[in-house]
Design a protein around this motif. Structure first.
Motif, PDB file in Angstrom:
ATOM      1  N   UNK A   1       0.846  -1.179   0.000  1.00 48.47           N
ATOM      2  CA  UNK A   1       0.000   0.000   0.000  1.00 48.47           C
ATOM      3  C   UNK A   1       0.890   1.239   0.000  1.00 48.47           C
ATOM      4  N   UNK A   2       0.527   2.194  -0.825  1.00 47.14           N
ATOM      5  CA  UNK A   2       1.263   3.455  -0.886  1.00 47.14           C
ATOM      6  C   UNK A   2       0.306   4.601  -0.636  1.00 47.14           C
ATOM      7  N   UNK A   3       0.745   5.523   0.204  1.00 48.21           N
ATOM      8  CA  UNK A   3      -0.058   6.711   0.463  1.00 48.21           C
ATOM      9  C   UNK A   3       0.879   7.898   0.574  1.00 48.21           C
ATOM     10  N   UNK A   4       0.346   8.997   1.010  1.00 49.48           N
ATOM     11  CA  UNK A   4       1.131  10.226   1.051  1.00 49.48           C
ATOM     12  C   UNK A   4       2.352  10.089   1.957  1.00 49.48           C
ATOM     13  N   UNK A   5       2.150   9.648   3.177  1.00 52.18           N
ATOM     14  CA  UNK A   5       3.272   9.528   4.108  1.00 52.18           C
ATOM     15  C   UNK A   5       3.430   8.126   4.691  1.00 52.18           C
ATOM     16  N   UNK A   6       2.432   7.277   4.547  1.00 54.65           N
ATOM     17  CA  UNK A   6       2.526   5.917   5.052  1.00 54.65           C
ATOM     18  C   UNK A   6       2.015   5.736   6.464  1.00 54.65           C
ATOM     19  N   UNK A   7       1.558   6.809   7.080  1.00 56.44           N
ATOM     20  CA  UNK A   7       1.134   6.735   8.483  1.00 56.44           C
ATOM     21  C   UNK A   7      -0.230   6.077   8.647  1.00 56.44           C
ATOM     22  N   UNK A   8      -1.266   6.688   8.104  1.00 52.83           N
ATOM     23  CA  UNK A   8      -2.608   6.138   8.292  1.00 52.83           C
ATOM     24  C   UNK A   8      -2.741   4.781   7.612  1.00 52.83           C
ATOM     25  N   UNK A   9      -2.041   4.596   6.531  1.00 56.47           N
ATOM     26  CA  UNK A   9      -2.114   3.320   5.822  1.00 56.47           C
ATOM     27  C   UNK A   9      -1.514   2.201   6.667  1.00 56.47           C
TER      28      UNK A   9
ATOM     29  N   UNK B   1       3.929   1.997   2.599  1.00 55.83           N
ATOM     30  CA  UNK B   1       5.082   2.846   2.328  1.00 55.83           C
ATOM     31  C   UNK B   1       4.617   4.232   1.904  1.00 55.83           C
ATOM     32  N   UNK B   2       5.454   5.246   2.140  1.00 53.30           N
ATOM     33  CA  UNK B   2       5.144   6.561   1.577  1.00 53.30           C
ATOM     34  C   UNK B   2       5.363   6.517   0.062  1.00 53.30           C
ATOM     35  N   UNK B   3       4.567   7.272  -0.650  1.00 51.90           N
ATOM     36  CA  UNK B   3       4.620   7.219  -2.105  1.00 51.90           C
ATOM     37  C   UNK B   3       5.988   7.581  -2.666  1.00 51.90           C
TER      38      UNK B   3
ATOM     39  N   UNK C   1      -5.833   9.383  -0.903  1.00 51.97           N
ATOM     40  CA  UNK C   1      -5.207  10.698  -0.976  1.00 51.97           C
ATOM     41  C   UNK C   1      -4.206  10.830  -2.132  1.00 51.97           C
ATOM     42  N   UNK C   2      -3.788   9.703  -2.716  1.00 52.86           N
ATOM     43  CA  UNK C   2      -2.888   9.751  -3.882  1.00 52.86           C
ATOM     44  C   UNK C   2      -3.534   9.113  -5.111  1.00 52.86           C
ATOM     45  N   UNK C   3      -4.852   9.037  -5.125  1.00 54.33           N
ATOM     46  CA  UNK C   3      -5.565   8.414  -6.246  1.00 54.33           C
ATOM     47  C   UNK C   3      -5.297   9.120  -7.569  1.00 54.33           C
ATOM     48  N   UNK C   4      -4.926  10.397  -7.512  1.00 52.02           N
ATOM     49  CA  UNK C   4      -4.627  11.134  -8.732  1.00 52.02           C
ATOM     50  C   UNK C   4      -3.410  10.560  -9.465  1.00 52.02           C
ATOM     51  N   UNK C   5      -2.647   9.707  -8.812  1.00 47.42           N
ATOM     52  CA  UNK C   5      -1.460   9.086  -9.422  1.00 47.42           C
ATOM     53  C   UNK C   5      -1.762   7.736 -10.078  1.00 47.42           C
TER      54      UNK C   5
ATOM     55  N   UNK D   1       0.419   3.104 -16.007  1.00 50.32           N
ATOM     56  CA  UNK D   1       1.184   3.211 -17.252  1.00 50.32           C
ATOM     57  C   UNK D   1       2.667   2.904 -17.011  1.00 50.32           C
ATOM     58  N   UNK D   2       3.212   3.465 -15.968  1.00 48.63           N
ATOM     59  CA  UNK D   2       4.645   3.318 -15.682  1.00 48.63           C
ATOM     60  C   UNK D   2       5.038   1.869 -15.406  1.00 48.63           C
ATOM     61  N   UNK D   3       4.170   1.115 -14.738  1.00 47.41           N
ATOM     62  CA  UNK D   3       4.522  -0.238 -14.320  1.00 47.41           C
ATOM     63  C   UNK D   3       3.737  -1.332 -15.045  1.00 47.41           C
ATOM     64  N   UNK D   4       3.103  -1.002 -16.159  1.00 48.22           N
ATOM     65  CA  UNK D   4       2.284  -1.994 -16.858  1.00 48.22           C
ATOM     66  C   UNK D   4       3.101  -3.202 -17.309  1.00 48.22           C
ATOM     67  N   UNK D   5       4.360  -3.020 -17.631  1.00 53.67           N
ATOM     68  CA  UNK D   5       5.191  -4.139 -18.078  1.00 53.67           C
ATOM     69  C   UNK D   5       5.546  -5.105 -16.950  1.00 53.67           C
ATOM     70  N   UNK D   6       5.359  -4.693 -15.710  1.00 50.69           N
ATOM     71  CA  UNK D   6       5.652  -5.583 -14.579  1.00 50.69           C
ATOM     72  C   UNK D   6       4.490  -6.534 -14.300  1.00 50.69           C
ATOM     73  N   UNK D   7       3.335  -6.256 -14.875  1.00 49.02           N
ATOM     74  CA  UNK D   7       2.214  -7.189 -14.800  1.00 49.02           C
ATOM     75  C   UNK D   7       1.564  -7.349 -13.444  1.00 49.02           C
ATOM     76  N   UNK D   8       1.477  -6.274 -12.680  1.00 49.75           N
ATOM     77  CA  UNK D   8       0.821  -6.340 -11.377  1.00 49.75           C
ATOM     78  C   UNK D   8      -0.358  -5.378 -11.350  1.00 49.75           C
TER      79      UNK D   8
END
Length: 109
Positions: A6-14, A37-39, A59-63, A69-76
């Motif tokens: 899980x990735x979020x802004x700072x990793x705290x609440x997550x 982890x923090x994003x 909070x980071x859904x805009x990413x 797109x960036x990680x499509x070749x990793x297949x996850x």
């Protein structure tokens, strides 16, 4: 062992959500490693660890599109955590969502 990151802004609440997800996984004897982890650390962690599923905090859904797109070749699968589940820290629903994404991804390979 499946890895759900899980990735979020700072990793705290997550981190709180991860604990609840781990509790559910242990209750059902699921072999999963769940971490938050923090994003800002996403690229290094994703390319080195190759998780089975990536979930973004609302909070980071805009990413989302950029990450897919960036990680499509990793297949996850990369998706956003449901904001309601995130808000109430529903670890069970979020874990079910991640497992569903992993299974669908494996079926489509």
């Amino acid at each position: 062992m499946r890895k759900i990151y899980l990735f979020c802004d700072a990793g705290m609440s997550t981190s709180l959500l991860v604990k609840k997800m781990q509790d559910v996984a242990e209750k059902h004897n699921l072999s999963v490693k769940i971490e938050a982890f923090p994003f800002v650390k996403a690229h290094a962690i994703i390319t080195e660890e190759r998780p089975d599923c990536i979930l973004l905090g609302p909070q980071v859904r805009f990413l989302l599109n950029e990450m897919q797109e960036k990680y499509k070749d990793l297949g996850m699968p990369i998706e956003v955590i449901n904001p309601v589940d995130y808000g109430v820290m529903n670890g069970e629903n979020v874990l079910k969502f991640a497992i569903k994404l992993i299974k669908e991804n494996e079926k489509n390979k």
